[in-house]
Write a protein that holds these residues in place. Structure first.
Motif: not given
Length: 179
Positions: A109-128
């Motif tokens: 949501f805050l456009a922070l690169p977090a791939s090393e800290r959190y699992p991927p956040f892959a959702l459709s735009p509506d789900e997101r």
């Protein structure tokens, strides 16, 4: 008006969520009423959420929410993404929110690169969007469980549709919260 706000605040502190609409022409003193009201609250523990609508960002989804979160998390201009994620994790831990569930949503949501800290956040735009709204509700609810929360929405006529949707959900779902 300030006395009315103080009465509504007492009800909110008891878990009876309140909404007060201050409306009037520009320059009528609405912001001064809110400022005086906040001064009267003094040092009593409470959270504060301030959303500011802007004609320049009325088509930018969640602009007031993102700005509020950035201020609340005390992101500095020189903070690295890691420092910002650390601040986010600290606040989530302080609010007893599950970092593994909430952190990825807020980082995206805050456009922070977090791939090393959190699992991927892959959702459709509506789900997101749905998940983001859920997390924002949980965040405000967690704040209200610790202390009553004063939420002020300034210049609501300029609020974007996504922020308006969040405010509508807050009104519907947090009626029994200290908000």
């Amino acid at each position: 008006e300030i006395d009315l706000l103080l009465k509504r605040w007492e009800q909110a502190k008891e878990g009876e969520g309140q909404i007060v609409l201050l409306s009037g022409e520009a320059g009528a003193g609405k912001s001064r009423i809110i400022e005086s009201f906040h001064e009267r609250l003094g040092e009593a523990p409470h959270g504060r959420v301030l959303y500011y609508g802007s004609p320049y960002y009325r088509h930018t989804a969640f602009y007031p929410v993102i700005e509020q979160l950035t201020r609340a998390l005390r992101f500095g201009r020189d903070d690295t993404p890691k420092q910002k994620l650390d601040k986010l994790d600290t606040v989530l831990a302080d609010l007893a929110l599950p970092i593994a569930d909430v952190g990825p949503v807020l980082a995206a949501f805050l456009a922070l690169p977090a791939s090393e800290r959190y699992p991927p956040f892959a959702l459709s735009p509506d789900e997101r969007k749905r998940r983001t709204l859920e997390v924002m509700l949980a965040l405000i609810e967690a704040m209200a469980s610790q202390n009553p929360v004063l939420m002020v929405v300034e210049d609501a006529q300029w609020i974007d549709p996504s922020t308006l949707e969040l405010l509508t959900l807050l009104i519907e779902q947090l009626r029994t919260k200290r908000l």
